[in-house]
Motif scaffolding. Structure first.
Motif, PDB file in Angstrom:
ATOM      1  N   GLY A 189       0.810  -1.208   0.000  1.00 52.71           N
ATOM      2  CA  GLY A 189       0.000   0.000   0.000  1.00 52.71           C
ATOM      3  C   GLY A 189       0.843   1.256   0.000  1.00 52.71           C
ATOM      4  O   GLY A 189       0.560   2.204   0.719  1.00 52.71           O
ATOM      5  N   GLU A 190       1.931   1.254  -0.771  1.00 56.25           N
ATOM      6  CA  GLU A 190       2.856   2.374  -0.752  1.00 56.25           C
ATOM      7  C   GLU A 190       2.206   3.616  -1.341  1.00 56.25           C
ATOM      8  O   GLU A 190       1.215   3.548  -2.054  1.00 56.25           O
ATOM      9  CB  GLU A 190       4.104   2.001  -1.541  1.00 56.25           C
ATOM     10  CG  GLU A 190       5.325   2.803  -1.133  1.00 56.25           C
ATOM     11  CD  GLU A 190       6.598   2.158  -1.658  1.00 56.25           C
ATOM     12  OE1 GLU A 190       6.472   1.216  -2.447  1.00 56.25           O
ATOM     13  OE2 GLU A 190       7.670   2.595  -1.265  1.00 56.25           O
ATOM     14  N   PHE A 191       2.770   4.773  -1.004  1.00 54.65           N
ATOM     15  CA  PHE A 191       2.346   6.073  -1.496  1.00 54.65           C
ATOM     16  C   PHE A 191       1.000   6.528  -0.912  1.00 54.65           C
ATOM     17  O   PHE A 191       0.384   7.434  -1.424  1.00 54.65           O
ATOM     18  CB  PHE A 191       2.272   6.107  -3.023  1.00 54.65           C
ATOM     19  CG  PHE A 191       3.444   5.464  -3.686  1.00 54.65           C
ATOM     20  CD1 PHE A 191       3.264   4.350  -4.475  1.00 54.65           C
ATOM     21  CD2 PHE A 191       4.715   5.968  -3.508  1.00 54.65           C
ATOM     22  CE1 PHE A 191       4.342   3.750  -5.084  1.00 54.65           C
ATOM     23  CE2 PHE A 191       5.800   5.375  -4.112  1.00 54.65           C
ATOM     24  CZ  PHE A 191       5.609   4.256  -4.910  1.00 54.65           C
ATOM     25  N   ALA A 192       0.537   5.903   0.169  1.00 53.42           N
ATOM     26  CA  ALA A 192      -0.688   6.365   0.817  1.00 53.42           C
ATOM     27  C   ALA A 192      -0.440   7.586   1.681  1.00 53.42           C
ATOM     28  O   ALA A 192      -1.360   8.342   1.961  1.00 53.42           O
ATOM     29  CB  ALA A 192      -1.291   5.241   1.665  1.00 53.42           C
ATOM     30  N   SER A 193       0.785   7.815   2.126  1.00 52.42           N
ATOM     31  CA  SER A 193       1.139   8.956   2.952  1.00 52.42           C
ATOM     32  C   SER A 193       2.562   9.381   2.616  1.00 52.42           C
ATOM     33  O   SER A 193       3.307   8.629   1.991  1.00 52.42           O
ATOM     34  CB  SER A 193       1.022   8.596   4.439  1.00 52.42           C
ATOM     35  OG  SER A 193       1.900   7.529   4.762  1.00 52.42           O
ATOM     36  N   PRO A 194       2.977  10.583   3.000  1.00 53.11           N
ATOM     37  CA  PRO A 194       4.333  11.045   2.686  1.00 53.11           C
ATOM     38  C   PRO A 194       5.391  10.150   3.319  1.00 53.11           C
ATOM     39  O   PRO A 194       5.177   9.591   4.397  1.00 53.11           O
ATOM     40  CB  PRO A 194       4.376  12.460   3.278  1.00 53.11           C
ATOM     41  CG  PRO A 194       2.959  12.880   3.364  1.00 53.11           C
ATOM     42  CD  PRO A 194       2.191  11.631   3.655  1.00 53.11           C
ATOM     43  N   ALA A 207      -6.295  18.446   1.329  1.00 49.26           N
ATOM     44  CA  ALA A 207      -7.490  18.206   0.527  1.00 49.26           C
ATOM     45  C   ALA A 207      -7.715  16.718   0.327  1.00 49.26           C
ATOM     46  O   ALA A 207      -8.858  16.242   0.378  1.00 49.26           O
ATOM     47  CB  ALA A 207      -7.367  18.924  -0.818  1.00 49.26           C
ATOM     48  N   TYR A 208      -6.646  15.983   0.128  1.00 50.97           N
ATOM     49  CA  TYR A 208      -6.746  14.540  -0.048  1.00 50.97           C
ATOM     50  C   TYR A 208      -5.394  13.931   0.326  1.00 50.97           C
ATOM     51  O   TYR A 208      -4.350  14.479  -0.032  1.00 50.97           O
ATOM     52  CB  TYR A 208      -7.114  14.182  -1.493  1.00 50.97           C
ATOM     53  CG  TYR A 208      -7.529  12.744  -1.661  1.00 50.97           C
ATOM     54  CD1 TYR A 208      -8.832  12.347  -1.373  1.00 50.97           C
ATOM     55  CD2 TYR A 208      -6.625  11.782  -2.109  1.00 50.97           C
ATOM     56  CE1 TYR A 208      -9.233  11.035  -1.521  1.00 50.97           C
ATOM     57  CE2 TYR A 208      -7.023  10.460  -2.254  1.00 50.97           C
ATOM     58  CZ  TYR A 208      -8.331  10.099  -1.962  1.00 50.97           C
ATOM     59  OH  TYR A 208      -8.717   8.792  -2.092  1.00 50.97           O
ATOM     60  N   GLU A 223       2.364  13.057  -2.080  1.00 54.26           N
ATOM     61  CA  GLU A 223       2.840  14.383  -2.433  1.00 54.26           C
ATOM     62  C   GLU A 223       2.396  15.453  -1.457  1.00 54.26           C
ATOM     63  O   GLU A 223       2.763  16.627  -1.597  1.00 54.26           O
ATOM     64  CB  GLU A 223       2.336  14.746  -3.842  1.00 54.26           C
ATOM     65  CG  GLU A 223       0.837  15.030  -3.932  1.00 54.26           C
ATOM     66  CD  GLU A 223      -0.004  13.770  -3.916  1.00 54.26           C
ATOM     67  OE1 GLU A 223      -1.238  13.878  -3.872  1.00 54.26           O
ATOM     68  OE2 GLU A 223       0.600  12.677  -3.929  1.00 54.26           O
ATOM     69  N   VAL A 224       1.623  15.105  -0.439  1.00 51.47           N
ATOM     70  CA  VAL A 224       1.111  16.070   0.533  1.00 51.47           C
ATOM     71  C   VAL A 224       2.234  16.499   1.463  1.00 51.47           C
ATOM     72  O   VAL A 224       3.126  15.717   1.806  1.00 51.47           O
ATOM     73  CB  VAL A 224      -0.048  15.447   1.331  1.00 51.47           C
ATOM     74  CG1 VAL A 224      -0.545  16.394   2.416  1.00 51.47           C
ATOM     75  CG2 VAL A 224      -1.189  15.084   0.395  1.00 51.47           C
ATOM     76  N   ASP A 225       2.184  17.765   1.889  1.00 49.70           N
ATOM     77  CA  ASP A 225       3.157  18.262   2.846  1.00 49.70           C
ATOM     78  C   ASP A 225       2.970  17.519   4.167  1.00 49.70           C
ATOM     79  O   ASP A 225       1.850  17.421   4.670  1.00 49.70           O
ATOM     80  CB  ASP A 225       2.960  19.775   3.062  1.00 49.70           C
ATOM     81  CG  ASP A 225       4.105  20.392   3.840  1.00 49.70           C
ATOM     82  OD1 ASP A 225       4.379  19.932   4.971  1.00 49.70           O
ATOM     83  OD2 ASP A 225       4.725  21.336   3.324  1.00 49.70           O
ATOM     84  N   PRO A 226       4.035  16.973   4.767  1.00 51.58           N
ATOM     85  CA  PRO A 226       3.879  16.233   6.030  1.00 51.58           C
ATOM     86  C   PRO A 226       3.352  17.077   7.173  1.00 51.58           C
ATOM     87  O   PRO A 226       2.926  16.524   8.196  1.00 51.58           O
ATOM     88  CB  PRO A 226       5.305  15.731   6.317  1.00 51.58           C
ATOM     89  CG  PRO A 226       5.993  15.746   5.001  1.00 51.58           C
ATOM     90  CD  PRO A 226       5.413  16.894   4.242  1.00 51.58           C
ATOM     91  N   LYS A 246     -11.795  12.330   4.124  1.00 50.46           N
ATOM     92  CA  LYS A 246     -12.930  13.075   4.655  1.00 50.46           C
ATOM     93  C   LYS A 246     -14.254  12.467   4.202  1.00 50.46           C
ATOM     94  O   LYS A 246     -14.357  11.853   3.146  1.00 50.46           O
ATOM     95  CB  LYS A 246     -12.859  14.536   4.195  1.00 50.46           C
ATOM     96  CG  LYS A 246     -11.589  15.252   4.615  1.00 50.46           C
ATOM     97  CD  LYS A 246     -11.588  16.681   4.117  1.00 50.46           C
ATOM     98  CE  LYS A 246     -10.299  17.396   4.521  1.00 50.46           C
ATOM     99  NZ  LYS A 246     -10.274  18.794   4.037  1.00 50.46           N
ATOM    100  N   LEU A 247     -15.261  12.676   5.049  1.00 48.85           N
ATOM    101  CA  LEU A 247     -16.617  12.308   4.678  1.00 48.85           C
ATOM    102  C   LEU A 247     -17.161  13.314   3.676  1.00 48.85           C
ATOM    103  O   LEU A 247     -16.941  14.515   3.805  1.00 48.85           O
ATOM    104  CB  LEU A 247     -17.521  12.283   5.908  1.00 48.85           C
ATOM    105  CG  LEU A 247     -17.356  11.114   6.887  1.00 48.85           C
ATOM    106  CD1 LEU A 247     -18.192  11.357   8.128  1.00 48.85           C
ATOM    107  CD2 LEU A 247     -17.760   9.811   6.241  1.00 48.85           C
TER     108      LEU A 247
END
Length: 391
Positions: free
Chosen positions: A62-67, A170-171, A175-178, A185-186
């Motif tokens: 499940g790689e790349f799910a988080s920074p 946002a999602y 690539e999200v800033d840590p 989100k719901l």
């Protein structure tokens, strides 16, 4: 003009984690190329990059799910949050980045904040409960549950997290800033998922959910503890905003405890949670205050309470005011004002009950967790009350 090699040029612009993803997809899409063929041409370049990336960070499902953890050292938001909260230097940025990743963003327990929030939630609950019990030893259980929820409930922890200046992504993704809070989100208008099975042993049949039952079987707020039903197909986990912020604040406390110890975690909880003002007197709701006051005086072997009028004004006007006092023998317990004698008597009884239940030994009262510190003074027993009036 020298021709640009697009393959190498594009690879230099991608982040290491994205480069690894693209190269793996290219390698899987060409299964006819064996390991021997990779030693020549562009295959050798792919092999070198893969070996370089695997030496930096191991592969996980499940790689790349988080920074990636190494991106925490380059995040300005994360460094600013660490400095703004005056966190211990022993707490690394990589752990702070993990505290910002919710279970709904990354299901891998090695990269989300589930374990940290569980530890931090237990510490917050212990420190808040002992502080309330030692500073207000006569609080009824219903008021104690409400005070616990006011100090450490999801709504309160959400406000604390937002006051720290933490923003949401946002999602979630690699690539999200840590330094951003990441959770799935719901969607607007969707129903909040509810848990089905209660942990009560008598949940299937009839049971009486009284105060004693809530203390034994329920959580620190007096609410039922439920778990998802087994053998049910559920959609991907989505999290409400208040729960994501609440888990993040708990994870921060758990991170401080793991890296800096119990004393630092306790000081952090007192500085950010217990320092908030709470009007505990506004949490009381009495159904029959005059009867409860009479039962209290009987239990404590006081004289029967008597209501006496102290003063009045405008008895025959449209807005009269009566002041009534509650006396136990020669001692005045409390007084109350109202537009008629009955209302003034009830308010006086409520004031007398609040004066009894809100008794506090003082702000310098010690709590059991202070004995964990080095060189602590000998323990002095705190006041323990008989309990509330049961009627």
């Amino acid at each position: 003009m020298k021709r640009i090699q697009l393959e190498r040029w594009s690879g230099q612009l991608l982040s290491p984690r994205t480069r690894l993803c693209c190269l793996r997809q290219w390698n899987q899409s060409t299964p006819h190329i064996g390991s021997r063929r990779l030693q020549s041409g562009i295959g050798a370049e792919v092999s070198e990059v893969l070996e370089e990336e695997e030496s930096i960070r191991p592969i996980r499902a499940g790689e790349f799910a988080s920074p990636p953890p190494e991106a925490a050292a380059r995040s300005a938001k994360l460094a600013a949050l660490h400095a703004r909260l005056a966190l211990p230097k022993k707490l690394p940025l990589q752990t702070m980045a993990r505290a910002l990743v919710d279970l709904s963003a990354d299901p891998d327990p090695q990269f989300n904040n589930t374990a940290l929030s569980q530890v931090g939630g237990s510490l917050i609950s212990a420190y808040v409960s002992e502080w309330l019990l030692c500073h207000y030893p006569r609080l009824p259980m219903t008021v104690l549950f409400a005070a616990n929820y006011a100090y450490q409930g999801p709504s309160t922890l959400t406000k604390i997290g937002k006051e720290w200046g933490v923003e949401t992504a946002a999602y979630p993704g690699s690539e999200v800033d840590p330094g951003l809070l990441q959770f799935n989100k719901l969607t607007p208008g969707s129903k909040v998922p509810s848990l089905g099975v209660s942990t009560r042993p008598d949940y299937a049949g009839f049971y009486r959910r009284g105060i004693s039952s809530r203390v034994v079987y329920d959580d620190e707020f007096g609410d039922q503890i439920k778990f998802p039903e087994k053998d049910t197909v559920t959609e991907p986990v989505k999290q409400p905003t208040d729960m994501a912020y609440s888990n993040f604040v708990k994870a921060v406390v758990g991170s401080i405890y793991i890296h800096a110890g119990r004393s630092a975690a306790r000081s952090f909880v007192h500085a950010h949670i217990l320092s908030r003002h709470l009007a505990i007197g506004s949490l009381f709701q009495f159904k029959t205050p005059v009867r409860e006051l009479a039962r209290l005086c009987e239990r404590e072997e006081f004289e029967f309470p008597v209501a006496r009028i102290l003063s009045e004004t405008g008895r025959h006007s449209r807005s009269p005011v009566f002041v009534v006092g509650i006396f136990s023998g020669e001692d005045k317990l409390a007084e109350g004002a109202g537009p008629n004698l009955s209302e003034a008597r009830v308010r006086a009884a409520v004031s007398a009950l609040k004066a009894w239940y809100l008794y506090s030994p003082g702000s310098n009262t010690r709590v059991p967790s202070e004995m964990e510190e080095m060189g602590a003074k000998p323990w002095t027993p705190v006041h323990i009350d008989m309990g509330e009036i049961i009627h």
